[in-house]
Write a protein that holds these residues in place. Structure first.
Motif, PDB file in Angstrom:
ATOM      1  N   MET A   1       0.944  -1.170  -0.010  1.00 41.39           N
ATOM      2  CA  MET A   1      -0.070  -0.007  -0.102  1.00 41.39           C
ATOM      3  C   MET A   1       0.707   1.274  -0.049  1.00 41.39           C
ATOM      4  N   LYS A   2       0.498   2.018  -0.834  1.00 44.63           N
ATOM      5  CA  LYS A   2       1.187   3.508  -1.005  1.00 44.63           C
ATOM      6  C   LYS A   2       0.294   4.379  -1.100  1.00 44.63           C
ATOM      7  N   ALA A   3       0.472   5.442   0.013  1.00 44.90           N
ATOM      8  CA  ALA A   3      -0.651   6.456   0.184  1.00 44.90           C
ATOM      9  C   ALA A   3      -0.013   7.744   0.560  1.00 44.90           C
ATOM     10  N   ASP A   4      -0.314   8.943   0.297  1.00 52.61           N
ATOM     11  CA  ASP A   4       0.142  10.145   0.393  1.00 52.61           C
ATOM     12  C   ASP A   4      -1.398  11.023   1.111  1.00 52.61           C
ATOM     13  N   TYR A   5      -1.062  11.395   2.463  1.00 51.42           N
ATOM     14  CA  TYR A   5      -2.063  11.921   3.144  1.00 51.42           C
ATOM     15  C   TYR A   5      -1.884  13.339   3.552  1.00 51.42           C
ATOM     16  N   HIS A   6      -1.274  14.025   2.858  1.00 50.98           N
ATOM     17  CA  HIS A   6      -1.069  15.482   2.828  1.00 50.98           C
ATOM     18  C   HIS A   6      -1.014  16.231   1.433  1.00 50.98           C
ATOM     19  N   LEU A   7      -2.040  16.589   0.813  1.00 49.95           N
ATOM     20  CA  LEU A   7      -1.892  17.059  -0.546  1.00 49.95           C
ATOM     21  C   LEU A   7      -2.771  18.298  -0.614  1.00 49.95           C
ATOM     22  N   HIS A   8      -1.875  19.467  -1.196  1.00 52.76           N
ATOM     23  CA  HIS A   8      -2.826  20.655  -1.433  1.00 52.76           C
ATOM     24  C   HIS A   8      -2.972  21.033  -3.084  1.00 52.76           C
ATOM     25  N   THR A   9      -3.793  21.716  -3.419  1.00 48.73           N
ATOM     26  CA  THR A   9      -4.412  21.755  -4.852  1.00 48.73           C
ATOM     27  C   THR A   9      -4.826  23.566  -4.995  1.00 48.73           C
ATOM     28  N   GLU A  10      -5.385  23.595  -6.068  1.00 51.43           N
ATOM     29  CA  GLU A  10      -5.642  25.124  -6.353  1.00 51.43           C
ATOM     30  C   GLU A  10      -6.805  25.740  -5.434  1.00 51.43           C
ATOM     31  N   PHE A  11      -7.436  24.858  -4.717  1.00 48.84           N
ATOM     32  CA  PHE A  11      -8.398  25.237  -3.796  1.00 48.84           C
ATOM     33  C   PHE A  11      -7.788  25.872  -2.300  1.00 48.84           C
ATOM     34  N   SER A  12      -6.336  25.764  -2.180  1.00 54.44           N
ATOM     35  CA  SER A  12      -5.791  26.187  -1.227  1.00 54.44           C
ATOM     36  C   SER A  12      -5.167  27.496  -1.620  1.00 54.44           C
ATOM     37  N   ASP A  13      -5.249  28.450  -0.869  1.00 61.49           N
ATOM     38  CA  ASP A  13      -4.632  29.700  -1.290  1.00 61.49           C
ATOM     39  C   ASP A  13      -2.994  29.921  -1.636  1.00 61.49           C
ATOM     40  N   ASP A  14      -2.492  29.029  -0.993  1.00 65.34           N
ATOM     41  CA  ASP A  14      -1.008  28.850  -1.392  1.00 65.34           C
ATOM     42  C   ASP A  14      -0.296  27.824  -2.462  1.00 65.34           C
ATOM     43  N   SER A  15      -1.506  27.548  -3.046  1.00 61.78           N
ATOM     44  CA  SER A  15      -1.065  26.316  -4.347  1.00 61.78           C
ATOM     45  C   SER A  15      -2.086  27.053  -5.547  1.00 61.78           C
ATOM     46  N   THR A  16      -1.411  26.677  -6.593  1.00 64.71           N
ATOM     47  CA  THR A  16      -2.230  26.389  -7.944  1.00 64.71           C
ATOM     48  C   THR A  16      -2.154  25.266  -8.385  1.00 64.71           C
ATOM     49  N   ASN A  17      -1.781  24.275  -8.147  1.00 63.57           N
ATOM     50  CA  ASN A  17      -1.606  22.921  -8.599  1.00 63.57           C
ATOM     51  C   ASN A  17      -3.111  22.289  -8.872  1.00 63.57           C
ATOM     52  N   PRO A  18      -3.469  22.076  -9.977  1.00 65.33           N
ATOM     53  CA  PRO A  18      -4.950  21.592 -10.401  1.00 65.33           C
ATOM     54  C   PRO A  18      -4.927  20.099  -9.640  1.00 65.33           C
ATOM     55  N   TYR A  64      -6.495  39.948   1.612  1.00 65.64           N
ATOM     56  CA  TYR A  64      -6.734  38.803   2.580  1.00 65.64           C
ATOM     57  C   TYR A  64      -6.690  37.757   1.795  1.00 65.64           C
ATOM     58  N   ARG A  65      -6.347  36.488   2.429  1.00 67.56           N
ATOM     59  CA  ARG A  65      -6.576  35.403   1.957  1.00 67.56           C
ATOM     60  C   ARG A  65      -8.037  34.456   2.222  1.00 67.56           C
ATOM     61  N   PHE A  66      -8.112  33.358   1.397  1.00 65.64           N
ATOM     62  CA  PHE A  66      -9.221  32.778   1.629  1.00 65.64           C
ATOM     63  C   PHE A  66      -9.045  31.425   2.060  1.00 65.64           C
ATOM     64  N   ASN A  67      -9.795  30.745   2.817  1.00 67.42           N
ATOM     65  CA  ASN A  67      -9.985  29.168   3.005  1.00 67.42           C
ATOM     66  C   ASN A  67     -10.408  28.681   1.728  1.00 67.42           C
ATOM     67  N   THR A  68     -10.571  27.316   1.964  1.00 66.55           N
ATOM     68  CA  THR A  68     -11.058  26.497   0.669  1.00 66.55           C
ATOM     69  C   THR A  68     -12.528  26.920   0.650  1.00 66.55           C
ATOM     70  N   ASN A  69     -13.112  26.663  -0.740  1.00 71.46           N
ATOM     71  CA  ASN A  69     -14.136  26.887  -0.886  1.00 71.46           C
ATOM     72  C   ASN A  69     -14.840  25.456  -0.912  1.00 71.46           C
ATOM     73  N   TYR A  70     -15.586  25.371   0.007  1.00 63.31           N
ATOM     74  CA  TYR A  70     -15.934  23.906   0.377  1.00 63.31           C
ATOM     75  C   TYR A  70     -16.690  23.309  -0.552  1.00 63.31           C
ATOM     76  N   PRO A  71     -17.985  23.758  -0.892  1.00 63.29           N
ATOM     77  CA  PRO A  71     -18.704  23.038  -2.034  1.00 63.29           C
ATOM     78  C   PRO A  71     -18.121  22.850  -3.278  1.00 63.29           C
ATOM     79  N   GLN A  72     -17.150  23.594  -3.949  1.00 66.33           N
ATOM     80  CA  GLN A  72     -16.409  23.552  -4.973  1.00 66.33           C
ATOM     81  C   GLN A  72     -15.557  22.358  -4.840  1.00 66.33           C
ATOM     82  N   TYR A  73     -14.957  22.417  -3.699  1.00 66.49           N
ATOM     83  CA  TYR A  73     -13.912  21.475  -3.177  1.00 66.49           C
ATOM     84  C   TYR A  73     -14.319  19.942  -3.289  1.00 66.49           C
TER      85      TYR A  73
END
Length: 278
Positions: A1-18, A64-73
């Protein structure tokens, strides 16, 4: 089993990674499972649907910066989970940057959305990002102990999380360098004992390897202390914000964890840990 459990995407204010790019990278690296954990930092960031007058007054209009847009996320996770269901398992998570005074807001958010996994992190103290908060401090040992005391206070008041994120993150921002482990061992032990008592784990965050460090967050001293105290719930997380960082240095980290004594790591389903051979 290989699993990564900490990943950020364009839904984080400090990432643009789709998000889809992260999934494709995980598939390319032959991961079996991933969990997205985009940011929520109440007190220093604004929710997408919140009255913004407080933030306009505090930070300047629109500054200012924004939290994740939960419905879209969560909609995007559902869409891509369905698209790639034959190839990889995708879990729903968030990273909560908790402050004691904001716990009620995290309780409401947790109750609103079905989550598999939550990282409890301390990114800010007294509504200041750690790197700004440290600039107002002078006594290195005291502000390190204050940081760990803040984590402990959050843990006493809040239970809806899975693991403690990058426990010794303060070392990343401390202009005076890392304190000797002996100076923080007692404070860390109290945190780890409480985590074990409450059935919580710690994440092994490998993002530090990308900046030429030779150990993850927390340090191997803290990880060994957790093991010696009886802790067994660990997750592996790259804290990826950019391409080519998914599962960074996982193979190396697995071997070092085995040397400490760990034989298993965890994934999560609906906030319940599932153990797998390292």
């Amino acid at each position: 089993m290989k699993a990564d459990y900490h990943l950020h995407t364009e839904f984080s204010d400090d990432s643009t990674n789709p998000m889809e790019s992260v999934i494709l990278e995980a598939i390319e690296k032959q991961l079996d499972e991933i969990c997205f954990t985009d940011h929520v930092d109440y007190g220093v960031k604004c929710d997408f649907d919140e009255d913004r007058s407080y933030y306009d007054e505090r930070f300047g209009k629109g500054n200012y910066r924004f939290n994740t847009n939960y419905p879209q996320y969560f909609a995007k996770i559902a869409e891509l989970s369905n698209k790639y269901q034959q190839t990889i398992t995708i879990r729903k998570g968030l990273e909560f940057g908790v402050q004691p005074k904001e716990i009620e807001r995290y309780e409401k958010l947790f109750a609103q959305y079905p989550l598999d996994f939550v990282i409890l992190s301390v990114h800010e103290i007294d509504d200041l990002w750690l790197f700004r908060w440290i600039k107002n401090q002078s006594d290195q040992k005291q502000y390190n102990l204050d940081y760990y005391a803040n984590i402990y206070e959050c843990m006493k008041k809040y239970d809806n999380y899975s693991v403690l994120g990058h426990l010794d993150q303060i070392k990343r921002y401390d202009p005076k360098g890392s304190l000797p482990f002996s100076e923080i061992k007692e404070a860390c032990a109290e945190i780890l004992k409480l985590a074990i008592q409450k059935g919580k784990g710690i994440e092994i965050n490998t993002s530090t390897y990308l900046s030429a460090n030779d150990e993850p967050m927390p340090s191997f001293d803290i990880i060994k202390l957790y093991y010696d105290l009886g802790g067994r719930i660990i997750t592996l997380g790259s804290d990826s914000h950019k391409p080519n960082a998914v599962a960074n240095s996982f193979d190396l980290t697995r071997e070092k964890l085995k040397a400490i004594g760990f034989r298993e790591f965890c994934t999560f389903d609906r906030m319940k840990p599932i153990f797998h051979e390292l």
